[in-house]
Design a protein around this motif. Structure first.
Motif, PDB file in Angstrom:
ATOM      1  N   ARG A   1      34.808  -4.306  -8.668  1.00  0.00           N
ATOM      2  CA  ARG A   1      33.432  -4.749  -8.843  1.00  0.00           C
ATOM      3  C   ARG A   1      33.029  -5.600  -7.629  1.00  0.00           C
ATOM      4  O   ARG A   1      33.533  -6.701  -7.456  1.00  0.00           O
TER       5      ARG A   1
ATOM      6  N   LEU B   1      29.669  -6.791  -4.920  1.00  0.00           N
ATOM      7  CA  LEU B   1      28.269  -6.798  -4.501  1.00  0.00           C
ATOM      8  C   LEU B   1      28.213  -6.276  -3.067  1.00  0.00           C
ATOM      9  O   LEU B   1      28.917  -6.800  -2.190  1.00  0.00           O
TER      10      LEU B   1
ATOM     11  N   THR C   1      27.227  -2.867  -6.755  1.00  0.00           N
ATOM     12  CA  THR C   1      25.803  -3.175  -6.901  1.00  0.00           C
ATOM     13  C   THR C   1      25.241  -3.603  -5.545  1.00  0.00           C
ATOM     14  O   THR C   1      25.810  -4.484  -4.889  1.00  0.00           O
TER      15      THR C   1
ATOM     16  N   VAL D   1      22.668  -5.455  -3.244  1.00  0.00           N
ATOM     17  CA  VAL D   1      21.777  -6.620  -3.288  1.00  0.00           C
ATOM     18  C   VAL D   1      21.205  -6.839  -1.889  1.00  0.00           C
ATOM     19  O   VAL D   1      21.943  -6.845  -0.905  1.00  0.00           O
TER      20      VAL D   1
ATOM     21  N   GLU E   1      22.345 -14.446  -6.499  1.00  0.00           N
ATOM     22  CA  GLU E   1      22.344 -14.856  -7.903  1.00  0.00           C
ATOM     23  C   GLU E   1      23.738 -14.741  -8.513  1.00  0.00           C
ATOM     24  O   GLU E   1      24.585 -13.969  -8.060  1.00  0.00           O
ATOM     25  N   ASP E   2      23.943 -15.542  -9.574  1.00  0.00           N
ATOM     26  CA  ASP E   2      25.232 -15.511 -10.260  1.00  0.00           C
ATOM     27  C   ASP E   2      25.431 -14.153 -10.933  1.00  0.00           C
ATOM     28  O   ASP E   2      24.502 -13.572 -11.501  1.00  0.00           O
ATOM     29  N   ASN E   3      26.681 -13.642 -10.857  1.00  0.00           N
ATOM     30  CA  ASN E   3      27.006 -12.359 -11.466  1.00  0.00           C
ATOM     31  C   ASN E   3      28.510 -12.300 -11.693  1.00  0.00           C
ATOM     32  O   ASN E   3      29.252 -13.239 -11.358  1.00  0.00           O
ATOM     33  N   ASP E   4      28.966 -11.188 -12.258  1.00  0.00           N
ATOM     34  CA  ASP E   4      30.389 -11.040 -12.588  1.00  0.00           C
ATOM     35  C   ASP E   4      31.156 -10.249 -11.543  1.00  0.00           C
ATOM     36  O   ASP E   4      32.209  -9.682 -11.832  1.00  0.00           O
ATOM     37  N   ALA E   5      30.625 -10.185 -10.328  1.00  0.00           N
ATOM     38  CA  ALA E   5      31.328  -9.449  -9.283  1.00  0.00           C
ATOM     39  C   ALA E   5      32.583 -10.192  -8.855  1.00  0.00           C
ATOM     40  O   ALA E   5      32.725 -11.405  -9.021  1.00  0.00           O
TER      41      ALA E   5
ATOM     42  N   ALA F   1      27.336 -18.973  -4.501  1.00  0.00           N
ATOM     43  CA  ALA F   1      27.404 -18.178  -5.730  1.00  0.00           C
ATOM     44  C   ALA F   1      28.819 -18.101  -6.292  1.00  0.00           C
ATOM     45  O   ALA F   1      29.058 -17.422  -7.312  1.00  0.00           O
TER      46      ALA F   1
END
Length: 426
Positions: A320, A322, A348, A350, A360-364, A391
Motif C-alpha cells: 500500500r 501513495l 493511490t 495523490v 492527508e492522513d491515510n493508511d498507506a 503525515a
C-alpha cells in the motif's frame, strides 16, 4: 542549447523579430534624418578663431533662417528650419552649412539658399558700419604715413652724422638709435599693410552649389527596421538562454534523491503530452511547452513500454503506497497513473501543490514520489519531503521521468483523437 531554442521557440523569435522591425520602422520618424547635404562659404582674408565662430552663429540666426524660409516657400518658418540646419567651421576660413530635408531636391535648395542669405546678411552688417570704418582706416593710414616720413627724416640726419668717420661714444649711440628707428619703421610698415588688408575683410564667397544627395542619410528606415528585428531577435534568444542558465530546478538524480530523502528507483522516458493550448497566443506561438525538452529519434510507442513499469512495481517493498506527484508536472502525473494502474487497487495517486504541499492522513505504508527531471526546485522537493514526514510517512523511493519528444511517427498509427473516439464508442 541555441539550436534547442531555435527549434522550440522559433515562432516566438519570429514574432519578436517582426515586432522589432515595426518598432525600428516607427522610430525612423524620429531617428531617420532624411536627406543631407552641405554648402560652404569662404571668408577671405585673415580671420581669428572667435570671428569664425561668430560667423557660424550668424549663419543660423533667425534673420537668415526667416529670409531663407520666405524664399523657399515650402510652408516652413525660420524656427522650423532651425532644427534642420547645422553649421561648423572648417579649415581655410570656411563656414560649412549642413541642411537636412525630406527630399534630395528640397535639401539642395535649402542649403544653397541658406548660404546665399548668410552672405547677404553678413555683407549688410559690414556695410552698415562701412562709412565709419572707412574714415577710421583713412585716419590710421595718414598717421602711419606721417610716422614713416618723420622716421625717414630722422634716419637721414643720423646717417649724415655717422658718416663723418669719427668713432666716438656718441657715434656708437647714434648707430644704436639708428637701428632702433629702423625697427620702428618696419613695425609701422607692417601695421600699414595690415590696415590695407583689413579693407577686404567683408568679402565672402559661396563655394559652388550644394551637392544633390543620391541617397538618404543613415540611419534609414530599412536600416532601422533591420536593426530592430535583429535586436529583438537577439533579446529573445539570449533571454531564453539566460532563463535556462538561472533556472534552479534540479536535473541531477543525486540532488533530487537528496532533497526528497529517498533513493531513485528508476528513470523513465515519457512522451511529453500536454493538454491542447487554450489561449490564442499559445495556439499561434506554441510556447505552452518547454523549449528544452529533448528530442529522441524513436517512435512514440517505443518510449511508452510497460515492461519497465512492471519491473518497478514488482520491486517495490510495500503493498500500500501513495504515489505522490506535484501539480503541473504532466509527465510525472502520467507516469504515476501508469504505475498505479499496474499495481491495481493497492496504490493511490495523490497530487499536491509544489508551493504548499499537504499530505492527508491515510493508511498507506509509504510514499513513492514521481517527479520529472527539471520540473521542481530543491526547496520545492524539500517541502514535499517535509509534508510526507508531517503525515507520519516515509519516502520509500523516487521515480524520475524524463520528458521527451519522439521525432518519428508510424504511418497509419492512431492519433489521440482516434483513441478518444474509440473510448467513446466503447
Amino acid at each position: 542549447m541555441i539550436g534547442q531554442v531555435l527549434r522550440g521557440r522559433w515562432r516566438t523569435l519570429v514574432v519578436l523579430a517582426v515586432l522589432g522591425a515595426l518598432v525600428g520602422a516607427g522610430s525612423s520618424v524620429i531617428l531617420s534624418p532624411g536627406y543631407r547635404t552641405t554648402s560652404s562659404v569662404l571668408l577671405q582674408g585673415p580671420r581669428e578663431a572667435d570671428e569664425l565662430l561668430t560667423q557660424a552663429e550668424v549663419a543660423t540666426s533667425s534673420v537668415v533662417l526667416d529670409r531663407a524660409a520666405a524664399v523657399l516657400g515650402d510652408g516652413e518658418t525660420g524656427a522650423e528650419l532651425r532644427d534642420k540646419v547645422a553649421t561648423s567651421v572648417a579649415q581655410g576660413n570656411v563656414i560649412t552649412i549642413e541642411a537636412t530635408g525630406d527630399t534630395a531636391e528640397q535639401t539642395q535648395r535649402m542649403a544653397d539658399q541658406l548660404a546665399q542669405e548668410f552672405v547677404k546678411y553678413s555683407t549688410q552688417i559690414i556695410a552698415g558700419s562701412g562709412d565709419a570704418a572707412v574714415q577710421l582706416a583713412q585716419e590710421r593710414r595718414e598717421t602711419l604715413r606721417q610716422q614713416v616720413a618723420q622716421t625717414n627724416q630722422r634716419i637721414s640726419e643720423l646717417s649724415a652724422k655717422v658718416n663723418e668717420g669719427k668713432t666716438t661714444v656718441e657715434s656708437v649711440q647714434l648707430r644704436t638709435e639708428l637701428q632702433g628707428l629702423r625697427s620702428s619703421i618696419e613695425s609701422a610698415m607692417s601695421s600699414l599693410n595690415a590696415a590695407d588688408t583689413a579693407s577686404g575683410l567683408g568679402n565672402m564667397v559661396v563655394l559652388g552649389s550644394a551637392e544633390l544627395p543620391s541617397a538618404a542619410a543613415a540611419p534609414t528606415l530599412p536600416q532601422l527596421a533591420l536593426g530592430g528585428a535583429a535586436l529583438f531577435f537577439l533579446i529573445g534568444l539570449f533571454g531564453h538562454l539566460f532563463t535556462a542558465r538561472t533556472d534552479r530546478r534540479l536535473r541531477d538524480e543525486e540532488e533530487i534523491a537528496a532533497a526528497l530523502g529517498g533513493p531513485v528507483l528508476a528513470t523513465f522516458d515519457v512522451v511529453d503530452e500536454r493538454p491542447a493550448a487554450t489561449t490564442l497566443r499559445a495556439k499561434l506561438l506554441g510556447d505552452d511547452r518547454p523549449w528544452n525538452t529533448p528530442r529522441v529519434d524513436v517512435f512514440a510507442d517505443e518510449v511508452d513500454n510497460d515492461v519497465h513499469y512492471r519491473r518497478l512495481v514488482s520491486r517495490l517493498p510495500h503493498r500500500r503506497l501513495l504515489v505522490l506527484t506535484a501539480d503541473g508536472d504532466h509527465a510525472g502525473q502520467a507516469a504515476a497513473e501508469r504505475i498505479a494502474g499496474l499495481a491495481d487497487r493497492w496504490f493511490t495517486v495523490v497530487t499536491v501543490s509544489p508551493n504548499r504541499p499537504v499530505v492527508e492522513d491515510n493508511d498507506a505504508e509509504g510514499v513513492l514520489v514521481v517527479s520529472s527531471l527539471g520540473s521542481r526546485s530543491d526547496w520545492e522537493l524539500v517541502g514535499i519531503a517535509e509534508a510526507v514526514a508531517d503525515a507520519g510517512l516515509a519516502v520509500v523511493g523516487t521515480v524520475l521521468t524524463r520528458p521527451v519528444r519522439p521525432t518519428r511517427t508510424r504511418s497509419g498509427a492512431p492519433t489521440p483523437t482516434d483513441h478518444e473516439a474509440l473510448a467513446g464508442t466503447a
